[in-house]
Motif scaffolding. Structure first.
Motif: not given
Ligand code: HEC
Length: 417
Positions: A363-376
């Motif tokens: 639970x301490x390993x995060x995958x970062x996702x930028x908001x502007x890259x999100x489609x849904x």
């Protein structure tokens, strides 16, 4: 005074406590001998706790002008405590008795050599006891007394402890043990810290474990430090879920329909609470769930499933976790504009970045996702709980695990008779 005395053994813990505090406000000269002569265990324990507490301040609070600890009084308190028969006490009175012994030392000073040996012989055979709380007290006492057998016996307990909390109790006690170690035991102990790096908890957990390790290193001689250098300097092992559950063989791909009658039959009696509890750790459940204040809080707390689940519902949520996903703990599936899909729980938001936990075991390993890259973004149809966790368990092991889960933590339930 009679009034106070009578309530020292009240069946209500809060009243016992109030009576003891009231007693501590009376001048000890009035009641010291009564306390030392009391025959009823519960009253005696409470009165002796009070006596130890008022007889001297602990080292930390003692001023140079305060009188020195009274060795004769300590001897009399310990003799009175020794007269109380362990075998006739219930769990909570045993805990109180352990506390009385501890106070006799913290308030009145460490025991002399003869007392140390006598008490080591007394407490050694009492460990391990029935309950976790009592084991925590006993193991601290054995370490405090520097019992020669403590290293081997507490390491055996650490090895067998199913949850991270319980392992930490033993590891914490062992950090200040100076005697009885062999090099292989020391090595195994320090190897435990590499595994403990996978533990999950609050932000301070890692620092807490590091301090524990430093305290333990401080008890080593220079020779030991040299001999243990490889393990002291080894890097922590990061383990995948599969590896964490390793060592268990596939027994069968269990189906809900065949397990329901098996488990229902099993709950009628003859189950083994302690084995169920161990399996809760060994089958991986404790890596994500809390039960009776043990385990990690990645998934829902399971202490009260007995009230909420039938046997069938319970087995379904374990065998087919994705069939019904609790909304509070569900995962999201994030589809990115470039077509990638990231599935997990949003662990944190950092400005415009979603920090997603894809693997619940880390639970301490995060995958970062930028908001502007999100489609849904949608609730995931797949549970974060892995499938097939029961497949490495035998029939009677599943019965014990189910009984444990449905016990609310009560080891005296008739399922275990
Ligand atoms: C990797 C983490 C993980 C592991 C390991 C795991 N679970 Fe779960 N479990 C979850 C999550 C997250 C949920 C909630 C989401 C869902 O309902 O699927 C859940 C839900 C449940 C539920 C439903 C609880 C409710 O209140 O809805 C039960 C029962 C359960 N798990 C039992 C177990 C048992 C028994 C084991 C061990 C054999 C186990 N789990 C192992 C993560 C895990």
């Amino acid at each position: 005074m009679n009034f106070i005395w009578r309530h020292l053994a009240d069946k209500d813990r809060a009243i016992r406590y109030a009576a003891r505090v009231a007693l501590e406000w009376q001048h000890p000269a009035w009641w010291e001998n009564t306390a030392l002569d009391e025959k009823e265990p519960r009253k005696a324990i409470a009165a002796l706790v009070a006596l130890a507490r008022v007889s001297n301040k602990d080292e930390f609070h003692r001023k140079p002008t305060d009188p020195k600890p009274d060795a004769a009084l300590q001897g009399r308190i310990l003799a009175a405590l020794d007269r109380i028969e362990w075998s006739k006490l219930g769990n909570s009175d045993r805990l109180d008795l352990m506390r009385a012994y501890t106070l006799a030392f913290t308030r009145l000073g460490p025991p002399d050599e003869g007392t140390r040996r006598r008490l080591t012989a007394k407490f050694d055979p009492l460990f391990p006891a029935q309950t976790r709380e009592l084991n925590a007290e006993l193991c601290q006492m054995l370490v405090y007394l520097q019992a020669p057998s403590a290293a081997a016996r507490l390491m055996a307990a650490l090895r067998a402890a199913p949850t991270q909390e319980e392992q930490m109790e033993y590891a914490r006690a062992l950090r200040v043990l100076k005697t009885g170690w062999t090099l292989p035991l020391r090595e195994e102990y320090f190897r435990w810290f590499l595994k403990a790096d996978n533990f999950k908890g609050g932000a301070s957990l890692a620092g807490f474990i590091r301090n524990m390790k430093n305290d333990a290193i401080n008890t080593l001689s220079e020779d030991e430090k040299t001999a243990l250098k490889p393990v002291l300097e080894a890097r922590p092992e990061r383990k995948s879920p599969q590896e964490l559950l390793a060592g268990r063989q596939l027994v069968k791909e269990w189906k809900v329909n065949e397990l329901v009658p098996t488990v229902e039959r099993g709950l009628k009696g003859g189950r083994n609470f302690e084995r169920g509890r161990k399996l809760f750790g060994a089958a991986g459940c404790a890596a994500c769930h809390r039960f009776d204040n043990d385990g990690a809080a990645v998934g829902p707390d399971l202490t009260s499933v007995a009230g909420r689940f039938s046997v069938r519902d319970l087995l379904e949520s374990i065998v087919e976790p994705s069939k019904e996903i609790s909304d509070q703990y569900g995962a999201v599936a994030i589809r990115k504009k470039n077509g990638d899909v990231v599935t997990g729980r949003v662990g944190n938001l950092n400005g415009d970045v979603l920090m997603v936990i894809e693997n619940m075991f880390a639970p301490n390993d995060f995958t970062n996702v930028k908001r502007q890259d999100i489609e849904s973004m949608q609730p995931s149809k797949v549970s974060m709980m892995p499938e097939g966790l029961l497949n490495s368990l035998k029939e009677d092991e599943i019965q014990d695990l189910a009984a444990f889960l449905l016990s609310r933590g009560d080891r005296n339930s008739k399922m275990f008779r």
